[in-house]
Design a protein around this motif. Structure first.
Motif, short mmCIF file in Angstrom:
data_model
loop_
_atom_site.label_atom_id
_atom_site.label_comp_id
_atom_site.label_asym_id
_atom_site.label_seq_id
_atom_site.Cartn_x
_atom_site.Cartn_y
_atom_site.Cartn_z
N GLY A 1 0.86 -1.28 0.05
CA GLY A 1 0.26 0.08 0.10
C GLY A 1 0.90 1.36 0.04
O GLY A 1 0.64 2.21 -0.90
N PRO A 2 1.84 1.45 0.95
CA PRO A 2 2.65 2.45 1.32
C PRO A 2 3.33 2.73 -0.39
O PRO A 2 3.88 3.82 -0.98
N LEU A 3 3.92 1.67 -0.90
CA LEU A 3 4.84 1.63 -2.03
C LEU A 3 3.94 2.03 -3.42
O LEU A 3 4.44 2.72 -4.04
N VAL A 4 2.65 1.57 -3.13
CA VAL A 4 1.73 2.50 -4.22
C VAL A 4 1.72 3.68 -4.20
O VAL A 4 1.61 4.57 -5.18
N LEU B 1 4.05 5.90 -2.76
CA LEU B 1 5.01 6.58 -3.23
C LEU B 1 5.21 6.57 -4.82
O LEU B 1 5.65 7.55 -5.40
N GLY B 2 4.84 5.63 -5.26
CA GLY B 2 4.77 5.42 -6.70
C GLY B 2 3.77 6.31 -7.53
O GLY B 2 4.30 7.16 -8.55
N PHE C 1 5.51 9.90 -7.32
CA PHE C 1 6.38 10.27 -8.26
C PHE C 1 5.91 10.38 -9.56
O PHE C 1 6.03 11.10 -10.50
N ALA C 2 4.72 9.66 -9.93
CA ALA C 2 4.00 9.89 -11.09
C ALA C 2 3.28 11.10 -11.18
O ALA C 2 3.53 11.70 -12.22
N ALA C 3 2.79 11.64 -10.34
CA ALA C 3 2.06 12.69 -10.16
C ALA C 3 3.00 13.84 -10.51
O ALA C 3 2.57 14.97 -10.91
N LEU C 4 4.03 13.75 -9.93
CA LEU C 4 5.36 14.95 -10.11
C LEU C 4 5.34 15.20 -11.68
O LEU C 4 5.68 16.18 -12.03
N ILE D 1 -0.04 14.46 -1.39
CA ILE D 1 -0.95 13.68 -0.52
C ILE D 1 -0.40 11.97 -0.35
O ILE D 1 -0.62 11.61 0.50
N ASN D 2 -0.01 11.68 -1.60
CA ASN D 2 0.40 10.36 -1.59
C ASN D 2 1.55 10.18 -0.99
O ASN D 2 1.87 9.11 -0.35
N PHE D 3 2.72 11.13 -1.05
CA PHE D 3 3.83 11.03 -0.45
C PHE D 3 3.56 11.00 1.31
O PHE D 3 4.10 10.13 1.95
#
Length: 197
Positions: free
Chosen positions: A86-89, A91-92, A95-98, A111-113
């Motif tokens: 869950g946390p890895l999703v 974080l991924g 990075f994708a949203a950046l 929010i995801n970070f």
């Protein structure tokens, strides 16, 4: 309690969601819910990929709990991966949203970070604590790992309260830190109860 197939949503979760949605004038609620759904979907897909079976999902105002079938248990390594998925999703996704231009992409990344990093804290009621507990169980035994995680949760809660006191002393009152501290301590009193079992 709202029930739909294998999903249960407590009245507290519905009330909290309604209040947060009502108070949200910046559009953060829907982005936060999307991040939470992606987080739980990460757990769910990892459990399925590792050969496990989810028999139910319970959502409360303090988090989500997936119940796994005892007929298809995950091995030790699978439990660690399922807890961290869950946390890895998150974080991924961060990075994708950046890569997305505009304020919404940066906000969704933040929010995801925040969600991913918070869930990686080594407290027993969080994904990081569950993963650490699974890793420590062969070394300390189940009870020893549980005691170690309880001490870590107390230390994290004390650190958050110390941060609250320091901020208050400097003239800045922050209610988020004591609320998180209380949440960690509440999870600590629940003992072995975990979202991924």
């Amino acid at each position: 309690m709202l029930r739909w197939k294998r999903v249960e949503i407590s009245g507290g979760a519905l009330l909290l969601g309604a209040v947060l949605f009502y108070l949200d004038d910046q559009g953060l609620f829907l982005l936060s819910m999307l991040a939470c759904i992606a987080h739980e979907l990460g757990h769910y897909l990892a459990i399925l990929a590792l050969g496990g079976e989810v028999t139910g999902l319970r959502i409360t105002c303090v988090g989500a709990e997936m119940r796994l079938s005892s007929r298809r248990p995950l091995n030790w390594f699978g439990q660690v991966l399922a807890a961290l998925s869950g946390p890895l999703v998150n974080l991924g996704l961060g990075f994708a949203a950046l890569r997305i231009w505009g304020e919404t992409g940066w906000c969704f990344a933040g929010i995801n970070f925040a969600l991913g990093a918070f869930n990686l804290l080594p407290a027993g009621c969080l994904d990081g604590g569950r993963a650490l507990g699974f890793l420590l169980t062969p070394l300390l035994g189940e009870e020893g790992a549980l005691r170690f995680l309880k001490v870590l949760a107390w230390a994290l809660a004390a650190g958050l309260l110390a941060g609250t006191a320091i901020l208050a002393w400097q003239g800045s009152l922050n209610l988020t830190l004591p609320l998180l501290s209380g949440w960690l301590l509440t999870g600590n009193f629940q003992g072995k109860k975990a979202c991924i079992q």
